[in-house]
Every structure is written in structure tokens, then in C-alpha cells.
Design a protein around this motif. Structure first.
Motif, PDB file in Angstrom:
ATOM      1  N   ASP A  72       0.830  -1.217   0.000  1.00 31.59           N
ATOM      2  CA  ASP A  72       0.000   0.000   0.000  1.00 31.59           C
ATOM      3  C   ASP A  72       0.859   1.260   0.000  1.00 31.59           C
ATOM      4  OD1 ASP A  72      -2.509  -1.119  -0.161  1.00 31.59           O
ATOM      5  OD2 ASP A  72      -2.780  -1.281   2.007  1.00 31.59           O
ATOM      6  N   LEU A  75       2.074   1.645  -3.517  1.00 37.99           N
ATOM      7  CA  LEU A  75       0.977   2.032  -4.404  1.00 37.99           C
ATOM      8  C   LEU A  75       0.673   3.520  -4.303  1.00 37.99           C
ATOM      9  CD1 LEU A  75      -1.214   1.021  -6.375  1.00 37.99           C
ATOM     10  CD2 LEU A  75      -2.676   0.601  -4.389  1.00 37.99           C
ATOM     11  N   SER A  76       0.518   4.031  -3.100  1.00 39.90           N
ATOM     12  CA  SER A  76       0.166   5.442  -2.938  1.00 39.90           C
ATOM     13  C   SER A  76       1.339   6.367  -3.247  1.00 39.90           C
ATOM     14  CB  SER A  76      -0.352   5.699  -1.518  1.00 39.90           C
ATOM     15  OG  SER A  76       0.588   5.298  -0.543  1.00 39.90           O
ATOM     16  N   THR A  79       2.138   7.481  -7.086  1.00 40.01           N
ATOM     17  CA  THR A  79       1.324   8.417  -7.873  1.00 40.01           C
ATOM     18  C   THR A  79       1.020   9.732  -7.172  1.00 40.01           C
ATOM     19  OG1 THR A  79      -0.667   7.321  -7.026  1.00 40.01           O
ATOM     20  CG2 THR A  79       0.181   6.569  -9.150  1.00 40.01           C
ATOM     21  N   VAL A 106       2.507   1.042 -10.270  1.00 44.00           N
ATOM     22  CA  VAL A 106       1.072   1.170  -9.987  1.00 44.00           C
ATOM     23  C   VAL A 106       0.349  -0.142 -10.252  1.00 44.00           C
ATOM     24  CG1 VAL A 106      -1.074   2.262 -10.726  1.00 44.00           C
ATOM     25  CG2 VAL A 106       0.949   3.657 -10.335  1.00 44.00           C
ATOM     26  N   HIS A 107       0.513  -0.679 -11.459  1.00 48.44           N
ATOM     27  CA  HIS A 107      -0.222  -1.890 -11.837  1.00 48.44           C
ATOM     28  C   HIS A 107       0.327  -3.131 -11.134  1.00 48.44           C
ATOM     29  CE1 HIS A 107      -2.666   0.238 -14.696  1.00 48.44           C
ATOM     30  NE2 HIS A 107      -1.598   0.699 -15.337  1.00 48.44           N
ATOM     31  N   SER A 110      -0.983  -3.192  -7.472  1.00 49.58           N
ATOM     32  CA  SER A 110      -2.377  -3.636  -7.421  1.00 49.58           C
ATOM     33  C   SER A 110      -2.482  -5.144  -7.612  1.00 49.58           C
ATOM     34  CB  SER A 110      -3.200  -2.916  -8.494  1.00 49.58           C
ATOM     35  OG  SER A 110      -3.222  -1.528  -8.276  1.00 49.58           O
ATOM     36  N   GLU A 182      -1.208   5.778 -16.531  1.00 48.68           N
ATOM     37  CA  GLU A 182      -2.045   4.585 -16.621  1.00 48.68           C
ATOM     38  C   GLU A 182      -1.815   3.928 -17.968  1.00 48.68           C
ATOM     39  OE1 GLU A 182      -5.451   2.118 -17.464  1.00 48.68           O
ATOM     40  OE2 GLU A 182      -5.076   4.028 -18.474  1.00 48.68           O
ATOM     41  N   ASN A 279      -8.199   7.250  -9.458  1.00 49.06           N
ATOM     42  CA  ASN A 279      -7.433   7.681  -8.293  1.00 49.06           C
ATOM     43  C   ASN A 279      -8.019   7.147  -6.994  1.00 49.06           C
ATOM     44  OD1 ASN A 279      -5.139   9.788  -8.873  1.00 49.06           O
ATOM     45  ND2 ASN A 279      -6.766  10.237 -10.330  1.00 49.06           N
ATOM     46  N   LEU A 282      -6.569   3.942  -5.994  1.00 51.54           N
ATOM     47  CA  LEU A 282      -5.186   4.051  -5.540  1.00 51.54           C
ATOM     48  C   LEU A 282      -5.098   4.609  -4.122  1.00 51.54           C
ATOM     49  CD1 LEU A 282      -3.410   5.495  -8.714  1.00 51.54           C
ATOM     50  CD2 LEU A 282      -3.601   3.115  -8.003  1.00 51.54           C
TER      51      LEU A 282
END
Length: 315
Positions: A72, A75-76, A79, A106-107, A110, A182, A279, A282
Motif C-alpha cells: 500500500d 501504491l500510494s 502516484t 502502480v499496476h 495492485s 495509466e 485515483n 489508488l
């Protein structure tokens, strides 16, 4: 490099526009995003610190929480800092390679998080359906292997996406109508046949989102069948151990499902709505996971209370 509309060129950088169409609200959106980002950072860092420092929490389930908090944070942090730079300082430029790197993190994050939730569903299944064999079936070694598999799967699934884009040298524009790099937002700018990239992105989304969710739902169907055979008190106690996981799953998959459905079928939905939804998924899981598990986990609550109690005594 300036944008070209009628010719293809090789950009050295891209320009991220934040949330096009809501420029007049960027400052207010930035305040909300910064608050959520700061809360998510503090929450996940606190969970990591507590589990590492508290030896009584060095148990299988808390290893999953450690992995979840770490992912996490990635991930945050992949971006939101850049997005705040766009909102506050109009620093929208991002280097070509940095854009691909952001896309990967990012991907991949996730995808890894989805794998962790699937592993946690297995943990809950064994704990309720085979409690006598839990210590044998869910060991530290098993958790490390499932965690490593989740990470490896995330890397192998997502790495081809930026690698394929790196082979495209010509683009119609260097302006990305999005708040971060993205995958499909960048693919649409390429001066090439991108049908393979499009199909690959959909295949990865299907394998991660649909298959993981189906397996998680299947595990909970089996859990519910086991719960129905218990007495009411035992049923309530057993289900209570699943509540945190169910809440975290809803917080993770609901925004992704909504964003994916709107992206694929919401042709009449304003573009800024697409970006806001992108967003949300995310920000919401990194924010909610430490809250859900912090509130529901007695050991973590107790450790936080002790920390603040000592802080009060110092002052």
C-alpha cells in the motif's frame, strides 16, 4: 517537447494534466488527496512498525498485514506525490522512462495486493474449515512462499506492459489526459497497432481481477457452509475473524470494478469521472486497510494505546 497533433514523433517526456475538466477545483481536490495520502502513509507505517516491534505479532496472519502495508505504501507513493506536484506547482512533466516505471509500480502493486488478499482468503478458509490442521497447513514457510508468489506474479504479469510500450518510439502526442501514467492512457498515444497491448491489458485484468475474485468468493462460500454447521455463538465468533478481511476486500475490489466498468462501458461518462475513479482505487485501499485491521485487531489497538499512553506520560 511540444505536442504535435498531425504527425508522429519520439517524445523524451510526457505531460500529465492531472484531472482535465476540473482545473478550477485542483486546489480543493489536492487538499483532499493530500489528507488521504498522509493518513494512508501514517496508518500503514504505524502498522508496519507495530508488527515489526511487537514480537507477539510475529505470526502468520500478521506477515500478510506487513506485506499489505508495504504494498500500500508503494501504491500510494507511486502516484500521489507526483499528482500533488501537478496540482500545487504545475509540474506536469514526467520523463519517458519515469512514466513507464510509474506505470509498472502502480499496476504491479495492485496485482500483488490482489494476490495477498487471495492468500489471506486461504488463511481464513483453513482457520474455519480445517482448524485442527491450521498450524500444519498455514506455516511461516507457506506464507513466505505465497507472498513471494504474489510478488513474482505481479512482476511477471505487469512487466510486459511497459516493456512493449518502450519499443514504441513514435507517439501522436506527449500529453497524457490522466493524472498518472495509466497503461491504456499511454497506449492510446502510440503511433502503432496497439491491439495486442489492448488485449494483453484486458487479459492481465481478467486473470488478476476476475480469477482472484472468483477464488476468494469460492473460499467464502465454503466458509459459510462450514459456519452453518456451527452453533450460533461459535458461528458469530468464527465469522468475526473474517470481518476485517471482507471489509478490506470490498474496499479494494469495489473501486477497481467500478473504474473498470466505467472505463469499458461508460462512454457517456465525463472523462474527469474516469480519472477520479482511477485515483480512488489508488487511495482508498491504502487508507482503509490499516483502519480496518487496526480497529479489528486487538493486539494492534493495544499497542497503539500503549504508545499514546507513554507519550502522554512523557509530556
Amino acid at each position: 517537447m511540444d505536442t504535435h497533433n498531425n504527425s508522429c514523433f519520439h517524445p523524451t517526456s510526457f505531460m500529465l494534466l492531472g484531472i482535465p475538466g476540473l482545473e478550477h477545483l485542483h486546489i480543493w481536490i489536492s487538499i483532499a488527496f493530500f489528507s488521504l495520502f498522509l493518513s494512508a502513509f501514517v496508518g500503514n507505517y504505524t502498522v508496519l512498525l507495530i508488527i515489526v516491534m511487537e514480537t507477539s505479532l510475529h505470526q502468520p496472519m500478521y506477515i500478510y498485514l506487513t506485506l499489505l502495508a508495504f504494498v500500500d505504501l508503494i501504491l500510494s507513493n507511486s502516484t500521489i506525490p507526483k499528482l500533488l506536484g501537478i496540482f500545487w506547482f504545475q509540474y506536469s512533466k514526467i520523463d519517458f522512462q519515469a512514466c513507464l516505471l510509474q506505470m509498472f509500480f502502480v499496476h504491479a502493486s495492485s496485482t500483488v495486493e490482489s494476490g495477498i488478499f487471495l492468500s489471506m482468503a486461504y488463511d481464513r478458509y483453513v482457520a474455519i474449515c480445517n482448524p485442527l490442521r491450521y498450524s500444519v497447513m498455514v506455516t511461516t514457510s507457506v506464507i513466505i512462499k505465497t507472498g513471494a508468489f504474489s510478488i513474482l506474479r505481479g512482476v511477471l504479469y505487469i512487466l510486459p506492459l511497459p516493456l512493449l510500450l518502450s519499443s514504441f518510439h513514435l507517439y501522436t502526442s506527449n500529453v497524457i489526459l490522466h493524472s498518472y501514467c495509466e497503461h491504456m492512457a499511454v497506449v492510446r498515444l502510440a503511433c502503432a497497432d496497439v491491439s495486442f497491448n489492448d488485449h494483453l491489458g484486458m487479459a492481465v485484468g481478467f486473470m488478476v481481477l476476475v480469477m482472484d475474485l472468483v477464488l476468494i468468493v469460492t473460499s467464502y462460500v465454503m466458509i459459510l457452509r462450514s459456519l452453518l454447521r456451527l452453533t450460533s455463538d461459535a458461528r458469530l465468533k468464527a465469522f468475526g475473524t473474517c470481518v476485517s478481511h471482507v471489509c478490506a476486500i470490498l474496499c479494494f475490489y469495489t473501486p477497481i470494478l467500478c473504474s473498470s466498468l466505467v472505463h469499458r462501458f461508460g462512454t457517456s461518462v465525463p472523462h474527469h469521472t474516469h480519472i477520479l475513479l482511477a485515483n480512488v482505487y489508488l487511495l482508498v485501499p491504502p487508507l482503509m486497510n490499516p483502519l480496518v485491521y487496526g480497529i479489528r485487531t486487538k493486539q494492534i489497538r493495544a499497542r497503539v494505546r500503549r504508545f499514546f499512553y507513554r507519550a502522554d506520560n512523557v509530556y
